[in-house]
Scaffold this motif. Sequence first.
Motif, PDB file in Angstrom:
ATOM      1  N   ALA A   1       4.735  -8.838  -3.880  1.00  0.00           N
ATOM      2  CA  ALA A   1       5.295  -7.735  -3.096  1.00  0.00           C
ATOM      3  C   ALA A   1       5.281  -8.012  -1.600  1.00  0.00           C
ATOM      4  O   ALA A   1       5.955  -7.314  -0.840  1.00  0.00           O
ATOM      5  CB  ALA A   1       4.532  -6.437  -3.390  1.00  0.00           C
ATOM      6  N   ARG A   2       4.531  -9.018  -1.161  1.00  0.00           N
ATOM      7  CA  ARG A   2       4.517  -9.350   0.258  1.00  0.00           C
ATOM      8  C   ARG A   2       5.812 -10.015   0.701  1.00  0.00           C
ATOM      9  O   ARG A   2       6.149 -10.007   1.879  1.00  0.00           O
ATOM     10  CB  ARG A   2       3.368 -10.314   0.568  1.00  0.00           C
ATOM     11  CG  ARG A   2       1.970  -9.804   0.241  1.00  0.00           C
ATOM     12  CD  ARG A   2       0.959 -10.878   0.593  1.00  0.00           C
ATOM     13  NE  ARG A   2       1.346 -12.170   0.043  1.00  0.00           N
ATOM     14  CZ  ARG A   2       0.970 -13.350   0.525  1.00  0.00           C
ATOM     15  NH1 ARG A   2       0.199 -13.392   1.590  1.00  0.00           N
ATOM     16  NH2 ARG A   2       1.361 -14.479  -0.037  1.00  0.00           N
ATOM     17  N   LEU A   3       6.541 -10.601  -0.253  1.00  0.00           N
ATOM     18  CA  LEU A   3       7.766 -11.314   0.075  1.00  0.00           C
ATOM     19  C   LEU A   3       8.882 -10.343   0.435  1.00  0.00           C
ATOM     20  O   LEU A   3       8.836  -9.158   0.092  1.00  0.00           O
ATOM     21  CB  LEU A   3       8.191 -12.183  -1.120  1.00  0.00           C
ATOM     22  CG  LEU A   3       7.148 -13.197  -1.617  1.00  0.00           C
ATOM     23  CD1 LEU A   3       7.659 -13.912  -2.851  1.00  0.00           C
ATOM     24  CD2 LEU A   3       6.789 -14.192  -0.519  1.00  0.00           C
ATOM     25  N   SER A   4       9.880 -10.837   1.106  1.00  0.00           N
ATOM     26  CA  SER A   4      11.019  -9.998   1.489  1.00  0.00           C
ATOM     27  C   SER A   4      11.732  -9.506   0.236  1.00  0.00           C
ATOM     28  O   SER A   4      11.905 -10.273  -0.728  1.00  0.00           O
ATOM     29  CB  SER A   4      11.999 -10.792   2.353  1.00  0.00           C
ATOM     30  OG  SER A   4      11.356 -11.261   3.530  1.00  0.00           O
ATOM     31  N   PRO A   5      12.136  -8.233   0.210  1.00  0.00           N
ATOM     32  CA  PRO A   5      12.815  -7.697  -0.967  1.00  0.00           C
ATOM     33  C   PRO A   5      14.154  -8.382  -1.209  1.00  0.00           C
ATOM     34  O   PRO A   5      14.856  -8.750  -0.267  1.00  0.00           O
ATOM     35  CB  PRO A   5      13.010  -6.216  -0.627  1.00  0.00           C
ATOM     36  CG  PRO A   5      12.954  -6.162   0.858  1.00  0.00           C
ATOM     37  CD  PRO A   5      12.010  -7.237   1.281  1.00  0.00           C
ATOM     38  N   GLN A   6      14.492  -8.572  -2.476  1.00  0.00           N
ATOM     39  CA  GLN A   6      15.763  -9.177  -2.850  1.00  0.00           C
ATOM     40  C   GLN A   6      16.802  -8.081  -3.088  1.00  0.00           C
ATOM     41  O   GLN A   6      16.472  -6.905  -3.223  1.00  0.00           O
ATOM     42  CB  GLN A   6      15.594 -10.024  -4.118  1.00  0.00           C
ATOM     43  CG  GLN A   6      14.616 -11.176  -3.949  1.00  0.00           C
ATOM     44  CD  GLN A   6      14.465 -11.988  -5.214  1.00  0.00           C
ATOM     45  OE1 GLN A   6      15.057 -11.678  -6.240  1.00  0.00           O
ATOM     46  NE2 GLN A   6      13.660 -13.037  -5.138  1.00  0.00           N
ATOM     47  N   ALA A   7      18.048  -8.489  -3.139  1.00  0.00           N
ATOM     48  CA  ALA A   7      19.114  -7.516  -3.379  1.00  0.00           C
ATOM     49  C   ALA A   7      18.948  -6.850  -4.740  1.00  0.00           C
ATOM     50  O   ALA A   7      19.250  -5.676  -4.913  1.00  0.00           O
ATOM     51  CB  ALA A   7      20.477  -8.197  -3.292  1.00  0.00           C
ATOM     52  N   VAL A   8      18.447  -7.603  -5.701  1.00  0.00           N
ATOM     53  CA  VAL A   8      18.200  -7.081  -7.049  1.00  0.00           C
ATOM     54  C   VAL A   8      16.758  -7.388  -7.412  1.00  0.00           C
ATOM     55  O   VAL A   8      16.329  -8.537  -7.337  1.00  0.00           O
ATOM     56  CB  VAL A   8      19.145  -7.721  -8.079  1.00  0.00           C
ATOM     57  CG1 VAL A   8      18.852  -7.160  -9.464  1.00  0.00           C
ATOM     58  CG2 VAL A   8      20.591  -7.466  -7.700  1.00  0.00           C
ATOM     59  N   GLU A   9      16.015  -6.364  -7.777  1.00  0.00           N
ATOM     60  CA  GLU A   9      14.614  -6.542  -8.134  1.00  0.00           C
ATOM     61  C   GLU A   9      14.323  -5.926  -9.489  1.00  0.00           C
ATOM     62  O   GLU A   9      14.884  -4.883  -9.847  1.00  0.00           O
ATOM     63  CB  GLU A   9      13.699  -5.886  -7.092  1.00  0.00           C
ATOM     64  CG  GLU A   9      13.620  -6.623  -5.781  1.00  0.00           C
ATOM     65  CD  GLU A   9      12.533  -6.038  -4.899  1.00  0.00           C
ATOM     66  OE1 GLU A   9      11.683  -6.796  -4.430  1.00  0.00           O
ATOM     67  OE2 GLU A   9      12.537  -4.815  -4.687  1.00  0.00           O
ATOM     68  N   ALA A  10      13.451  -6.573 -10.251  1.00  0.00           N
ATOM     69  CA  ALA A  10      12.968  -5.984 -11.490  1.00  0.00           C
ATOM     70  C   ALA A  10      12.136  -4.744 -11.154  1.00  0.00           C
ATOM     71  O   ALA A  10      11.561  -4.663 -10.069  1.00  0.00           O
ATOM     72  CB  ALA A  10      12.132  -7.000 -12.268  1.00  0.00           C
ATOM     73  N   PRO A  11      12.063  -3.774 -12.079  1.00  0.00           N
ATOM     74  CA  PRO A  11      11.307  -2.540 -11.809  1.00  0.00           C
ATOM     75  C   PRO A  11       9.875  -2.786 -11.369  1.00  0.00           C
ATOM     76  O   PRO A  11       9.358  -2.096 -10.486  1.00  0.00           O
ATOM     77  CB  PRO A  11      11.371  -1.795 -13.141  1.00  0.00           C
ATOM     78  CG  PRO A  11      12.620  -2.273 -13.783  1.00  0.00           C
ATOM     79  CD  PRO A  11      12.753  -3.720 -13.377  1.00  0.00           C
ATOM     80  N   ARG A  12       9.199  -3.776 -11.935  1.00  0.00           N
ATOM     81  CA  ARG A  12       7.793  -4.005 -11.579  1.00  0.00           C
ATOM     82  C   ARG A  12       7.665  -4.480 -10.144  1.00  0.00           C
ATOM     83  O   ARG A  12       6.717  -4.100  -9.446  1.00  0.00           O
ATOM     84  CB  ARG A  12       7.151  -4.992 -12.555  1.00  0.00           C
ATOM     85  CG  ARG A  12       7.670  -6.404 -12.459  1.00  0.00           C
ATOM     86  CD  ARG A  12       7.055  -7.295 -13.524  1.00  0.00           C
ATOM     87  NE  ARG A  12       7.441  -8.685 -13.355  1.00  0.00           N
ATOM     88  CZ  ARG A  12       8.596  -9.180 -13.739  1.00  0.00           C
ATOM     89  NH1 ARG A  12       9.492  -8.398 -14.314  1.00  0.00           N
ATOM     90  NH2 ARG A  12       8.872 -10.463 -13.564  1.00  0.00           N
ATOM     91  N   HIS A  13       8.606  -5.323  -9.679  1.00  0.00           N
ATOM     92  CA  HIS A  13       8.559  -5.787  -8.294  1.00  0.00           C
ATOM     93  C   HIS A  13       8.803  -4.637  -7.326  1.00  0.00           C
ATOM     94  O   HIS A  13       8.104  -4.500  -6.311  1.00  0.00           O
ATOM     95  CB  HIS A  13       9.610  -6.881  -8.075  1.00  0.00           C
ATOM     96  CG  HIS A  13       9.306  -8.143  -8.813  1.00  0.00           C
ATOM     97  ND1 HIS A  13      10.285  -8.986  -9.300  1.00  0.00           N
ATOM     98  CD2 HIS A  13       8.121  -8.707  -9.166  1.00  0.00           C
ATOM     99  CE1 HIS A  13       9.717 -10.015  -9.909  1.00  0.00           C
ATOM    100  NE2 HIS A  13       8.406  -9.860  -9.841  1.00  0.00           N
TER     101      HIS A  13
END
Length: 284
Positions: free
Chosen positions: A77-89
């Motif tokens: 979760a410290r990483l930059s968010p992606q355009a598409v993320e799985a629910p857990r992320h």
Amino acid sequence: MPRVAGVWESESTVLMKKPSVPFWLLPNVLSLDAPVVAVLWQDLLARSEGVEPRASGRAVLFLTVWAIYLADRLLDARLSPQAVEAPRHRFYREHWRAAAGLLALVASLDLLVTVLWLRPSIFLSGMLVFAAVGVYFGLIHWLGSPAVPKELAAALLFAAGVQLVPWSLAPGLSAMGSAHFAGFFGLCFSNLVMIELWEWRGSAAGADRPNALTLLAGSAMYWLLGVLVLVSAIRWSDPASWAIALSAMALAGLWASSTRLSPDVRRVCADAALLTPCLVFLLR
């Protein structure tokens, strides 16, 4: 509906439009599925070696696996968010403080049970596995891409943690016990490869390409799982072999039908396929 790499093109839209987590997905999002799988297989594999797990050993394995998965999710979760993320992320990114508090609670309970009730021989063996997990975390989260594919390393560590009780208490792991370990490792590796490939194919353009070994394992998935079924069928009367064969067949069926399932359902089913020890316990 058009497809991209065998996965619904609308998959990204589905993930982005779901603000809440459905109740049936909560065990997966909260990382509870892995410790449940670990405890079930620990009991089955230990009994196959004539070892009776204690409640303390089950509790420490459950709490340790849960803590490791929580820590892994929080580091992701410290990483930059992606355009598409799985629910857990997305969940750990949105609830980072609460998840960190849960990790602290789980780790504290784990330490308490370990110090007060865990058998010394299991503790010493467990420290070796825990040190290996620490190396894995360092390679994955601080040094980037490790020399060993993460799915391979994670499957090996998970299987080793589950097999820790018979390794520590049995006079010597039997040939059948070694076969059980190899079979369970194969199931864990297949599970992780499936999930990695599904998420990569459903991700936005430009996502990191999986390791070559992961891609190779995905292309040979039916062969890998077929070998597990055939080898396990040789000792079909053995409960652990029976469970390994059933899980392999379940994963193969899921891999074949995955494009007809939503991303959330696929992931839940991939972990549910490893719950076959429940059937063994019920039929005893």
